[in-house]
Design an enzyme around this catalytic site. Structure first.
Site, short mmCIF file in Angstrom:
data_model
loop_
_atom_site.label_atom_id
_atom_site.label_comp_id
_atom_site.label_asym_id
_atom_site.label_seq_id
_atom_site.Cartn_x
_atom_site.Cartn_y
_atom_site.Cartn_z
N LYS A 36 73.77 34.33 -26.36
CA LYS A 36 75.41 34.00 -26.89
C LYS A 36 75.08 32.71 -25.79
O LYS A 36 75.79 31.13 -25.96
CB LYS A 36 76.59 35.21 -26.40
N LYS A 44 77.79 26.47 -16.00
CA LYS A 44 77.63 27.85 -16.30
C LYS A 44 76.35 28.30 -17.00
O LYS A 44 74.86 28.94 -17.29
CB LYS A 44 78.70 28.99 -16.26
N THR A 79 81.46 34.48 -18.97
CA THR A 79 80.74 33.03 -19.44
C THR A 79 81.25 32.70 -21.19
O THR A 79 80.86 33.84 -21.90
CB THR A 79 79.32 33.42 -19.56
N1 LIG Z 1 74.89 41.07 -16.60
C1 LIG Z 1 75.00 40.20 -15.89
O1 LIG Z 1 73.71 39.46 -15.14
C2 LIG Z 1 75.62 38.90 -16.29
C3 LIG Z 1 77.11 38.62 -17.00
N2 LIG Z 1 77.49 38.12 -17.05
C4 LIG Z 1 78.79 37.31 -18.42
O2 LIG Z 1 80.00 38.41 -17.63
C5 LIG Z 1 80.33 38.73 -19.01
C6 LIG Z 1 80.51 40.14 -18.57
O3 LIG Z 1 78.87 40.52 -19.17
P1 LIG Z 1 78.50 42.17 -18.74
O4 LIG Z 1 79.65 42.90 -17.49
O5 LIG Z 1 77.13 42.25 -18.06
O6 LIG Z 1 78.64 42.68 -20.02
P2 LIG Z 1 79.21 43.99 -20.98
O7 LIG Z 1 78.69 44.10 -22.71
O8 LIG Z 1 79.04 45.01 -19.78
O9 LIG Z 1 80.86 44.05 -20.72
C7 LIG Z 1 81.74 43.52 -21.66
C8 LIG Z 1 83.08 43.87 -21.26
O10 LIG Z 1 83.80 43.21 -22.28
C9 LIG Z 1 84.34 44.36 -23.54
N3 LIG Z 1 84.97 44.23 -24.45
C10 LIG Z 1 83.55 43.96 -25.24
N4 LIG Z 1 84.25 43.85 -26.73
C11 LIG Z 1 85.49 43.97 -26.58
C12 LIG Z 1 86.74 43.84 -27.81
N5 LIG Z 1 86.51 43.20 -28.40
N6 LIG Z 1 88.09 43.96 -26.72
C13 LIG Z 1 87.61 44.40 -25.80
N7 LIG Z 1 87.14 44.29 -24.34
C14 LIG Z 1 85.62 43.98 -25.27
C15 LIG Z 1 83.79 45.30 -23.40
O11 LIG Z 1 84.57 46.13 -22.93
P3 LIG Z 1 83.66 48.07 -23.79
O12 LIG Z 1 83.65 48.55 -22.41
O13 LIG Z 1 85.04 48.70 -24.06
O14 LIG Z 1 82.41 47.74 -24.69
C16 LIG Z 1 83.26 45.43 -21.23
O15 LIG Z 1 83.78 45.99 -20.97
C17 LIG Z 1 79.58 38.29 -20.05
O16 LIG Z 1 80.52 36.63 -20.34
C18 LIG Z 1 78.83 37.80 -20.35
O17 LIG Z 1 77.31 36.97 -20.11
C19 LIG Z 1 77.21 36.80 -16.16
C20 LIG Z 1 76.49 36.86 -15.15
C21 LIG Z 1 76.16 37.90 -15.20
O1 LIG Z 2 75.01 35.34 -16.93
C1 LIG Z 2 74.54 36.10 -16.48
C2 LIG Z 2 73.04 35.24 -15.06
C3 LIG Z 2 72.39 36.05 -14.76
C4 LIG Z 2 71.85 36.05 -13.02
O2 LIG Z 2 71.80 35.28 -13.16
O3 LIG Z 2 71.09 35.77 -12.99
#
Ligand SMILES: NC(=O)C1=CN([C@@H]2O[C@H](COP(=O)(O)OP(=O)(O)OC[C@H]3O[C@@H](n4cnc5c(N)ncnc54)[C@H](OP(=O)(O)O)[C@@H]3O)[C@@H](O)[C@H]2O)C=CC1
Ligand SMILES: O=CCCC(=O)O
Length: 298
Positions: free
Chosen positions: A238, A170, A95
């Site tokens: 964010k 989104k 996102t």
């Molecule tokens: N969780 C949710 O319900 C949802 C999330 N999203 C979106 O999806 C994306 C991921 O979310 P989510 O999985 O929850 O987040 P997490 O915080 O669990 O994961 C974040 C990911 O980004 C990586 N990362 C963070 N900082 C860096 C860096 N400086 N360099 C390289 N890699 C990095 C992390 O690596 P490391 O493991 O090393 O920290 C990890 O793989 C976001 O944009 C979020 O907004 C969208 C829909 C739903």
């Molecule tokens: O970006 C996160 C969305 C979470 C949700 O749709 O429940």
């Protein structure tokens, strides 16, 4: 089909796992390499860095934290861009805002590659169940090529046209969700202070026109002050911030979202950023200082 996957956080791990389960040959990379181990045991290969993955795979997916990270994984040393050629496709499912997505698209296409942005609606459980809603935009042929992968990760894909439209859609969805969560939190808090049963409030809401999956899922744990992270609060804040910037760009007043954003910022200042976004209730309810009182056993 040989595919790469960059970013194994809460979402990426579940999404890459579904690709493996559906027979894709997946090569994974994560900044913290230990998070690759589980998926390697399940059949994935491990790439040393993003460039290594793009070199090996014709199509690479990414699910990364935020715009800065999405950009650094593409543009930094050993990044995606180094190995983009005319046969390569890059699908960023993180996102981010439309400006970030457009920068990545321009760089990838200038090197002859193809780009699709594909942020998702749905959280940890839908990601595990392969039931995400995918909001794609960009190269139409690449979109059609990756539909089997989208079908492994999601229950429905939308093609929204030019790059930027997926990111914008989104952010609008998450701005609505984030504002609903703050209103819900205020309702739970005022009910409590007014001496009403919060459980009865949940039951009443569920039976009426504003009953919804989010209140049903998060309500009971919020009453316990338990916020196991499905969608981390730092990411919701964010998204509020990026949605407000979209409002600025098109001169759309968004006072409700702006106030909600302040509440998520307050929650972050209390150290709640890695809890689920429903922890905004903890900040709103003023029952506890900082993270005191949060249940950590669920
Ligand atoms: N969780 C949710 O319900 C949802 C999330 N999203 C979106 O999806 C994306 C991921 O979310 P989510 O999985 O929850 O987040 P997490 O915080 O669990 O994961 C974040 C990911 O980004 C990586 N990362 C963070 N900082 C860096 C860096 N400086 N360099 C390289 N890699 C990095 C992390 O690596 P490391 O493991 O090393 O920290 C990890 O793989 C976001 O944009 C979020 O907004 C969208 C829909 C739903
Ligand atoms: O970006 C996160 C969305 C979470 C949700 O749709 O429940």
């Amino acid at each position: 089909m040989e595919v790469g996957f960059l970013g194994l956080g809460i979402m990426g791990t579940a999404m890459a796992r579904n690709l493996i389960k559906h027979g894709f040959n997946v090569t994974v990379w994560n900044r913290t390499p230990a998070k690759c181990e589980e998926l390697v045991k399940e059949g994935a290969a491990h790439g040393r860095n993003p460039a290594d993955i793009v070199k090996k795979c014709n199509i690479t997916f990414a699910m990364l934290a935020d715009p800065d990270v999405a950009l650094s994984v593409v543009f930094d040393e050993n990044g995606v861009l180094e190995q983009i050629t005319s046969s390569k496709g890059y699908v960023d499912m993180s996102t981010v805002d439309s400006i970030t997505s457009s920068k990545i698209s321009k760089a990838v296409t200038e090197k002859g590659g193809r780009f699709v942005e594909a942020p998702v609606s749905g959280s940890k459980k839908p990601a595990e169940d392969g039931a995400l809603v995918i909001l794609a935009a960009g190269d139409k042929l690449l979109y059609e090529e990756v539909i089997p992968a989208f079908n492994a990760m999601g229950k429905k894909s939308f093609y929204l046209g030019d790059v930027g439209n997926g990111a914008k859609m989104k952010l609008v969805v998450n701005m609505i969700m984030g504002s609903m969560m703050t209103a819900f939190s205020e309702g739970l808090a005022v009910a409590d202070k007014a001496g009403l049963s919060q459980q009865t409030l949940l039951d009443i809401l569920d039976l009426g026109a504003i009953g919804n999956g989010m209140f049903r899922l998060k309500g009971p744990t919020m009453l316990q002050h338990s916020f196991p992270p499905a969608f981390p609060l730092k990411h919701q804040q964010k998204d509020m911030r990026l949605a407000l910037a979209l409002g600025d760009e098109v001169a759309q007043p968004m006072p409700v979202a702006a106030v909600s954003n302040e509440l998520y910022k307050k929650a972050r200042s209390l150290g709640l950023e890695d809890h689920d976004f429903s922890a905004v209730y903890h900040a709103v309810s003023e029952k506890h200082d900082a993270t005191n009182g949060i249940q950590t056993n669920t």
